[in-house]
Design a protein around this motif. Structure first.
Motif, PDB file in Angstrom:
ATOM      1  N   ILE A  28      29.695  39.485  42.474  1.00 55.60           N
ATOM      2  CA  ILE A  28      28.574  40.062  41.725  1.00 55.60           C
ATOM      3  C   ILE A  28      28.437  41.558  41.941  1.00 55.60           C
ATOM      4  CG2 ILE A  28      27.268  37.914  41.572  1.00 55.60           C
ATOM      5  CD1 ILE A  28      25.427  39.081  43.777  1.00 55.60           C
ATOM      6  N   SER A  29      29.204  42.109  42.888  1.00 57.76           N
ATOM      7  CA  SER A  29      29.136  43.568  43.054  1.00 57.76           C
ATOM      8  C   SER A  29      29.895  44.248  41.929  1.00 57.76           C
ATOM      9  CB  SER A  29      29.687  43.993  44.412  1.00 57.76           C
ATOM     10  OG  SER A  29      31.067  43.719  44.500  1.00 57.76           O
ATOM     11  N   GLY A  30      30.992  43.627  41.488  1.00 56.81           N
ATOM     12  CA  GLY A  30      31.749  44.111  40.334  1.00 56.81           C
ATOM     13  C   GLY A  30      32.211  45.540  40.434  1.00 56.81           C
ATOM     14  N   ASN A  31      32.443  46.040  41.635  1.00 57.64           N
ATOM     15  CA  ASN A  31      32.779  47.444  41.785  1.00 57.64           C
ATOM     16  C   ASN A  31      34.226  47.778  41.448  1.00 57.64           C
ATOM     17  OD1 ASN A  31      30.224  48.253  42.535  1.00 57.64           O
ATOM     18  ND2 ASN A  31      30.557  47.718  44.663  1.00 57.64           N
ATOM     19  N   ASN A  32      35.178  46.977  41.869  1.00 56.55           N
ATOM     20  CA  ASN A  32      36.579  47.318  41.680  1.00 56.55           C
ATOM     21  C   ASN A  32      37.324  46.167  41.023  1.00 56.55           C
ATOM     22  OD1 ASN A  32      39.375  47.814  42.052  1.00 56.55           O
ATOM     23  ND2 ASN A  32      38.872  49.281  43.642  1.00 56.55           N
ATOM     24  N   VAL A  33      37.628  46.327  39.768  1.00 58.57           N
ATOM     25  CA  VAL A  33      38.262  45.269  38.993  1.00 58.57           C
ATOM     26  C   VAL A  33      39.664  44.956  39.523  1.00 58.57           C
ATOM     27  CG1 VAL A  33      39.092  44.639  36.692  1.00 58.57           C
ATOM     28  CG2 VAL A  33      36.911  45.822  36.944  1.00 58.57           C
ATOM     29  N   VAL A  34      40.424  45.967  39.899  1.00 55.44           N
ATOM     30  CA  VAL A  34      41.799  45.741  40.377  1.00 55.44           C
ATOM     31  C   VAL A  34      41.789  44.922  41.662  1.00 55.44           C
ATOM     32  CG1 VAL A  34      43.922  46.847  41.173  1.00 55.44           C
ATOM     33  CG2 VAL A  34      42.659  47.814  39.248  1.00 55.44           C
ATOM     34  N   ASP A  35      40.913  45.241  42.593  1.00 57.40           N
ATOM     35  CA  ASP A  35      40.815  44.451  43.825  1.00 57.40           C
ATOM     36  C   ASP A  35      40.453  43.010  43.511  1.00 57.40           C
ATOM     37  OD1 ASP A  35      41.457  46.628  45.400  1.00 57.40           O
ATOM     38  OD2 ASP A  35      39.379  47.056  45.978  1.00 57.40           O
ATOM     39  N   PHE A  36      39.572  42.817  42.536  1.00 60.13           N
ATOM     40  CA  PHE A  36      39.173  41.470  42.163  1.00 60.13           C
ATOM     41  C   PHE A  36      40.346  40.690  41.578  1.00 60.13           C
ATOM     42  CE2 PHE A  36      37.539  38.214  39.338  1.00 60.13           C
ATOM     43  CZ  PHE A  36      36.711  37.516  40.217  1.00 60.13           C
ATOM     44  N   VAL A  37      41.137  41.324  40.722  1.00 62.65           N
ATOM     45  CA  VAL A  37      42.307  40.670  40.134  1.00 62.65           C
ATOM     46  C   VAL A  37      43.276  40.252  41.241  1.00 62.65           C
ATOM     47  CG1 VAL A  37      44.355  41.037  38.686  1.00 62.65           C
ATOM     48  CG2 VAL A  37      42.102  41.778  37.880  1.00 62.65           C
ATOM     49  N   GLU A  38      43.510  41.151  42.198  1.00 72.05           N
ATOM     50  CA  GLU A  38      44.391  40.817  43.319  1.00 72.05           C
ATOM     51  C   GLU A  38      43.843  39.634  44.113  1.00 72.05           C
ATOM     52  OE1 GLU A  38      46.709  44.092  45.427  1.00 72.05           O
ATOM     53  OE2 GLU A  38      44.879  45.132  44.772  1.00 72.05           O
ATOM     54  N   ASN A  39      42.539  39.627  44.360  1.00 67.26           N
ATOM     55  CA  ASN A  39      41.920  38.533  45.095  1.00 67.26           C
ATOM     56  C   ASN A  39      42.061  37.216  44.337  1.00 67.26           C
ATOM     57  OD1 ASN A  39      40.192  37.499  47.312  1.00 67.26           O
ATOM     58  ND2 ASN A  39      38.784  37.127  45.627  1.00 67.26           N
TER      59      ASN A  39
END
Length: 99
Positions: A35-46
């Motif tokens: 829900i922080s939604g700060n870094n899309v690339v990190d989220f994709v990697e996760n």
């Protein structure tokens, strides 16, 4: 494994807004939420890493990964190539593609 990334913008009270990110596998099960939604690339990697964990938990063999990105999220060619090389080094990822 198909991974679908969703992004939503939320309007909060008093002029505060935020965005949320979610990732689901091909069966509609959640792999990751943020829900922080700060870094899309990190989220994709996760999300990809969570998919790999699913494969390990099921004691399955290597899978081809396809990550469906929402409209407005574009990974440049160079960044896509880096992520592909990073994850295809894992023996459980036979290939990685972004849509």
């Amino acid at each position: 494994m198909n991974i679908v990334i969703e992004i939503k913008q939320h309007q909060g009270r008093f002029g505060v807004g935020y965005r949320s990110l979610s990732a689901k596998d091909g069966n509609g099960e959640y792999l990751s939420n943020d829900i922080s939604g700060n870094n899309v690339v990190d989220f994709v990697e996760n999300a990809i890493q969570e998919g790999i964990k699913q494969i390990i938990a099921k004691d399955a063999s290597a899978e081809a990964f396809t990550v469906d990105l929402p409209a407005g999220i574009v990974l440049g060619a160079e960044l896509s190539a880096i992520l592909v090389q990073k994850f295809e080094a894992d023996p459980l990822v036979s290939s990685l593609a972004f849509n």
